[in-house]
Every structure is written in structure tokens, then in C-alpha cells.
Design an enzyme around this catalytic site. Structure first.
Site, PDB file in Angstrom:
ATOM      1  N   HIS A  69     -10.924  20.540   8.983  1.00  0.00           N
ATOM      2  CA  HIS A  69     -10.240  20.522   7.699  1.00  0.00           C
ATOM      3  C   HIS A  69      -9.204  21.640   7.626  1.00  0.00           C
ATOM      4  O   HIS A  69      -9.149  22.537   8.470  1.00  0.00           O
ATOM      5  CB  HIS A  69     -11.258  20.632   6.568  1.00  0.00           C
ATOM      6  CG  HIS A  69     -12.058  19.387   6.377  1.00  0.00           C
ATOM      7  ND1 HIS A  69     -12.945  19.218   5.345  1.00  0.00           N
ATOM      8  CD2 HIS A  69     -12.095  18.218   7.086  1.00  0.00           C
ATOM      9  CE1 HIS A  69     -13.501  18.024   5.420  1.00  0.00           C
ATOM     10  NE2 HIS A  69     -13.003  17.401   6.476  1.00  0.00           N
ATOM     11  N   GLU A  80      -8.858  24.255   5.713  1.00  0.00           N
ATOM     12  CA  GLU A  80      -9.365  25.618   5.612  1.00  0.00           C
ATOM     13  C   GLU A  80      -9.762  26.159   6.992  1.00  0.00           C
ATOM     14  O   GLU A  80      -9.502  27.319   7.318  1.00  0.00           O
ATOM     15  CB  GLU A  80     -10.579  25.675   4.671  1.00  0.00           C
ATOM     16  CG  GLU A  80     -10.289  25.208   3.258  1.00  0.00           C
ATOM     17  CD  GLU A  80     -10.585  23.738   3.028  1.00  0.00           C
ATOM     18  OE1 GLU A  80     -11.065  23.409   1.943  1.00  0.00           O
ATOM     19  OE2 GLU A  80     -10.323  22.926   3.948  1.00  0.00           O
ATOM     20  N   ASP A 139       6.182 -16.831   8.683  1.00  0.00           N
ATOM     21  CA  ASP A 139       6.940 -15.717   9.276  1.00  0.00           C
ATOM     22  C   ASP A 139       6.346 -15.173  10.570  1.00  0.00           C
ATOM     23  O   ASP A 139       7.020 -14.473  11.319  1.00  0.00           O
ATOM     24  CB  ASP A 139       7.036 -14.554   8.278  1.00  0.00           C
ATOM     25  CG  ASP A 139       7.774 -14.937   7.005  1.00  0.00           C
ATOM     26  OD1 ASP A 139       8.468 -15.965   7.012  1.00  0.00           O
ATOM     27  OD2 ASP A 139       7.650 -14.200   6.005  1.00  0.00           O
ATOM     28  N   LEU A 188       3.056  -7.138  11.314  1.00  0.00           N
ATOM     29  CA  LEU A 188       2.591  -6.177  10.303  1.00  0.00           C
ATOM     30  C   LEU A 188       2.288  -4.809  10.913  1.00  0.00           C
ATOM     31  O   LEU A 188       1.313  -4.158  10.574  1.00  0.00           O
ATOM     32  CB  LEU A 188       1.364  -6.719   9.563  1.00  0.00           C
ATOM     33  CG  LEU A 188       1.533  -8.093   8.919  1.00  0.00           C
ATOM     34  CD1 LEU A 188       0.244  -8.520   8.223  1.00  0.00           C
ATOM     35  CD2 LEU A 188       2.697  -8.098   7.933  1.00  0.00           C
ATOM     36  N   ARG A 235       6.147  -0.574  14.142  1.00  0.00           N
ATOM     37  CA  ARG A 235       6.866  -0.428  15.403  1.00  0.00           C
ATOM     38  C   ARG A 235       8.192   0.309  15.270  1.00  0.00           C
ATOM     39  O   ARG A 235       8.701   0.864  16.254  1.00  0.00           O
ATOM     40  CB  ARG A 235       7.094  -1.802  16.039  1.00  0.00           C
ATOM     41  CG  ARG A 235       7.903  -2.748  15.171  1.00  0.00           C
ATOM     42  CD  ARG A 235       7.834  -4.179  15.654  1.00  0.00           C
ATOM     43  NE  ARG A 235       8.574  -5.090  14.774  1.00  0.00           N
ATOM     44  CZ  ARG A 235       8.071  -5.594  13.660  1.00  0.00           C
ATOM     45  NH1 ARG A 235       6.843  -5.272  13.280  1.00  0.00           N
ATOM     46  NH2 ARG A 235       8.785  -6.426  12.905  1.00  0.00           N
ATOM     47  N   GLU A 283       2.384  -7.275   0.850  1.00  0.00           N
ATOM     48  CA  GLU A 283       3.731  -7.674   1.243  1.00  0.00           C
ATOM     49  C   GLU A 283       4.058  -9.138   0.988  1.00  0.00           C
ATOM     50  O   GLU A 283       5.025  -9.657   1.527  1.00  0.00           O
ATOM     51  CB  GLU A 283       3.986  -7.314   2.719  1.00  0.00           C
ATOM     52  CG  GLU A 283       4.258  -5.853   2.949  1.00  0.00           C
ATOM     53  CD  GLU A 283       5.145  -5.599   4.157  1.00  0.00           C
ATOM     54  OE1 GLU A 283       5.896  -6.501   4.560  1.00  0.00           O
ATOM     55  OE2 GLU A 283       5.081  -4.488   4.704  1.00  0.00           O
ATOM     56  N   GLY A 320       3.388 -13.475   0.283  1.00  0.00           N
ATOM     57  CA  GLY A 320       4.570 -13.936  -0.450  1.00  0.00           C
ATOM     58  C   GLY A 320       4.426 -13.903  -1.952  1.00  0.00           C
ATOM     59  O   GLY A 320       3.576 -13.223  -2.530  1.00  0.00           O
ATOM     60  N   LEU A 350       1.631 -11.976  -4.362  1.00  0.00           N
ATOM     61  CA  LEU A 350       2.117 -10.860  -5.176  1.00  0.00           C
ATOM     62  C   LEU A 350       1.905 -11.123  -6.663  1.00  0.00           C
ATOM     63  O   LEU A 350       1.453 -10.245  -7.404  1.00  0.00           O
ATOM     64  CB  LEU A 350       3.600 -10.627  -4.887  1.00  0.00           C
ATOM     65  CG  LEU A 350       3.918  -9.972  -3.545  1.00  0.00           C
ATOM     66  CD1 LEU A 350       5.370 -10.226  -3.152  1.00  0.00           C
ATOM     67  CD2 LEU A 350       3.623  -8.477  -3.585  1.00  0.00           C
ATOM     68  N   SER A 394      -0.303 -12.954  -8.050  1.00  0.00           N
ATOM     69  CA  SER A 394      -1.733 -12.899  -8.409  1.00  0.00           C
ATOM     70  C   SER A 394      -2.173 -11.462  -8.656  1.00  0.00           C
ATOM     71  O   SER A 394      -2.997 -11.209  -9.538  1.00  0.00           O
ATOM     72  CB  SER A 394      -2.581 -13.554  -7.317  1.00  0.00           C
ATOM     73  OG  SER A 394      -2.538 -12.806  -6.114  1.00  0.00           O
TER      74      SER A 394
END
Length: 342
Positions: A51, A53, A205, A209, A212, A285, A287, A291, A293
Site C-alpha cells: 500500500h 503508506e 461490430d 473491447l 490496444r 458502450e 448499443g 444504453l 435500459s
């Protein structure tokens, strides 16, 4: 107090170097000050590693100075045994004179216990320095622990006339955003633990995902496929990253592909299941149906909408978000609008 804020700002600056590397743990930075001079700095560099610290203390050459020093840390030192020993115990062992903490830890295993451990040992503790900034930096971590669901970022690109997609024409994808913006999206991917799409997006598509285009860790890929129809030839099933297929029929693990079975598959159930899988942040992302929903459920935190420079005559209408924009900026000719679900 201004001096405290100065050193806490440095803690935040250090902590941000852990972006995309420490999740589901929070980003944390630490600074050790002795008689007005910084003698040690550190941040949480990778998940499972030491961590902040610990890293700050280890870089102090003369350890005898610690008992007359102040340690600044952006998040309350942990008080429980996880992948590493409790940092609160280490601070007590080193006999720090003072501890300045940006924010309490929202994890129920810590929340206030680390602070109390320090105070019980006689360490002077100040809490809440640049607290808003410390919480904003770790908004994914705080949302997960306080709401018991992942932090949800919605992202899509649309034309000025409100079209999100016109499909593949002549074997080519019609890009809405500029190449530079597409690279920025890969940065957003690297900042989140997981990226979520629906079956239609995979079939139309065939996205990988991945991140790169930038340096970073590929997010876990989440695909909503209720009837388990997708075949393994799609890029989301390669070995670049773990893939979770949320469906109604099967629960099993097959190498890097995990099938999670849900009954209703509504947004609340999906987020609850992913939280139980220790996923604290998701970039959705698309479609348009997926999105929308999330928008309709109200279970989202931030939306990033990229408005390109050219219209499409036909195509799929963009999701409808009926709130005001929180911020807007121009990026290589595109307009990036940010919305917050407050």
C-alpha cells in the site's frame, strides 16, 4: 491548514498514478514530512502490492525520523488483514507523531477503525483534508461500497442530428468520432474494471473491447446474451481478457469465459451480480437499446456523449438522456458532453 492541503494535493497526484492498476482497491497516495521537508513518498502501484503508506515508509533512508514526522495519506489507513498487513498497525509501530487523512474508508472492514487505531496509540489525527477531491478520485470505490453496486459510466458517440449507428456499409464501419477521440475512449476503458455491451453490438461490430490504443490493462468484458446465442468466433471470446456472459440458462467457467446465470436480467439484478463478482466499475458502450435500459433504470453515475462533426442521413437514433449537461469540451473537432446522475 493550507500546508496540510498542499501535502494532501501531492498525495492525490501520486495516487492517480495507480489509475487502472489497483482496482477493485482504491487509489491511494502518501507523503511523509519531517520539519517541513518531504522525506518519503509512495502510492498504491498495483492490486495485491504494497500500500501507499508502506511504499512511502520504505523510501525513507533514516527511519529514526519517522517518530517525529507527519504522514499524509489520501485515504484512511487499512486496519484489517487483506492481501497485505494493516497499514494502521505499521504507522503505530513507526510511532508517527501525526497523521493527516483525506477521507475515511467506505469499506465496512475499515470505516473509522483505522483512524481509531491511530488515535488509541496516541497519534494526532486530522481527517477531511481535501476530502471532496479524495472522494472524487476514488468515486468508483466509494460508489461500490456505499451503494453495493458498480460505478456505471455510459458512453456513446452520436452525429449532430442524433444518430448513433448506421451499421456496416460496403464492409466498412462508419466512424462518428475523430481518430484522436477513439484513442481517448481506450483511455476511458483502461480506467474501468469492466466494459459492457449487448449481444447485438457483438454481432454487428465484432469489437475486441480492448485498450490496444493506449498503455493499460484490458477491462473484463461483459456481454448481455440472455439466450446464449453468441458463437465463439467473435473477438470478445479471445484470450486478451476475461469475458463474462450474462444469460438466463447457464452458470459455468470455461477458461477465460465465465457464464453467469440470472433470472430476470434487469439492470438492478445485473449490477448486484457484478458487484458480488468484485467488479466496482463498468463502462457501458452500447448499443442504443442497452444504453437506454441503463438510463431508464436510473442506475448509472456518469455519461460521456461524443458528438461528431458529420451527420448520417439514416441510422439508429441515439439514446435519450433528459438532463442538462454538466460539462462540455471540444476535442479534435468532436464535442464531448459529460452528464452526472446526481
Amino acid at each position: 491548514m493550507l500546508q496540510d492541503e498542499h501535502y494532501m494535493a501531492r498525495c492525490i497526484q501520486l495516487a492517480q498514478q495507480g489509475m487502472g492498476k489497483v482496482a477493485p482497491n482504491p487509489m491511494v497516495g502518501a507523503v511523509i514530512v519531517h520539519q517541513g521537508s518531504i522525506i518519503g513518498e509512495g502510492f498504491h502501484e498495483m492490486y495485491g502490492g504494497p500500500h501507499a503508506e508502506v511504499n512511502a515508509i520504505n523510501c525513507v533512508k533514516d527511519q529514526t525520523l519517522l517518530s517525529n514526522s507527519t504522514i499524509f495519506v489520501s485515504l484512511e489507513p487499512c486496519s484489517h488483514h487483506g492481501k497485505t498487513p494493516p497499514c494502521a498497525d505499521l504507522l503505530v509501530e513507526k510511532n508517527f507523531k501525526r497523521a493527516v487523512i483525506g477521507s475515511r474508508d467506505a469499506n465496512s472492514e475499515v470505516d473509522g477503525k483505522g483512524i481509531q487505531r491511530l488515535r488509541n496509540a496516541g497519534i494526532d489525527v486530522t481527517v477531511g483534508i481535501l476530502e471532496k477531491e479524495c472522494r472524487e478520485m476514488n468515486k468508483r470505490f466509494f460508489t461500490a461500497h456505499e451503494k453495493q453496486r458498480p460505478f456505471v459510466v455510459l458512453k456513446w458517440a452520436q452525429t449532430p442530428n442524433g444518430v448513433i449507428d448506421q451499421g456496416v456499409k460496403n464492409g466498412k464501419v462508419s466512424w462518428i468520432s475523430a481518430p484522436e477521440t477513439q484513442v481517448l475512449v481506450h483511455t476511458w476503458r483502461s480506467e474501468n474494471q469492466a466494459i459492457l455491451v449487448g449481444r447485438n453490438t457483438v454481432e454487428s461490430d465484432n469489437p475486441s473491447l480492448s485498450v490496444r490504443a493506449v498503455k493499460g490493462r484490458n477491462p473484463t468484458r461483459i456481454v448481455l446474451d440472455p439466450e446464449n446465442r453468441l458463437q465463439r468466433q467473435f473477438a470478445v471470446f479471445d484470450k486478451q481478457a476475461k469475458t463474462i456472459v450474462i444469460n438466463k440458462h447457464m452458470e459455468k467457467e470455461d477458461e477465460n469465459i465465465h457464464f453467469l446465470k440470472l433470472e430476470k436480467m434487469d439492470i438492478a439484478e445485473i449490477l448486484q451480480k457484478l458487484y458480488s463478482e468484485d467488479i466496482h466499475s463498468i463502462l457501458v458502450e452500447g448499443g442504443a437499446k442497452t444504453l437506454q435500459s441503463f438510463i431508464d433504470s436510473g442506475l448509472w453515475d456518469e455519461a460521456k456523449v461524443i458528438v461528431g462533426q458529420h451527420n448520417f442521413e439514416t441510422g439508429t437514433p441515439a439514446p435519450l438522456l433528459l438532463i442538462e449537461t454538466n460539462s462540455m469540451k471540444n476535442f479534435f473537432g468532436d464535442t464531448i458532453k459529460t452528464y452526472l446522475n446526481e
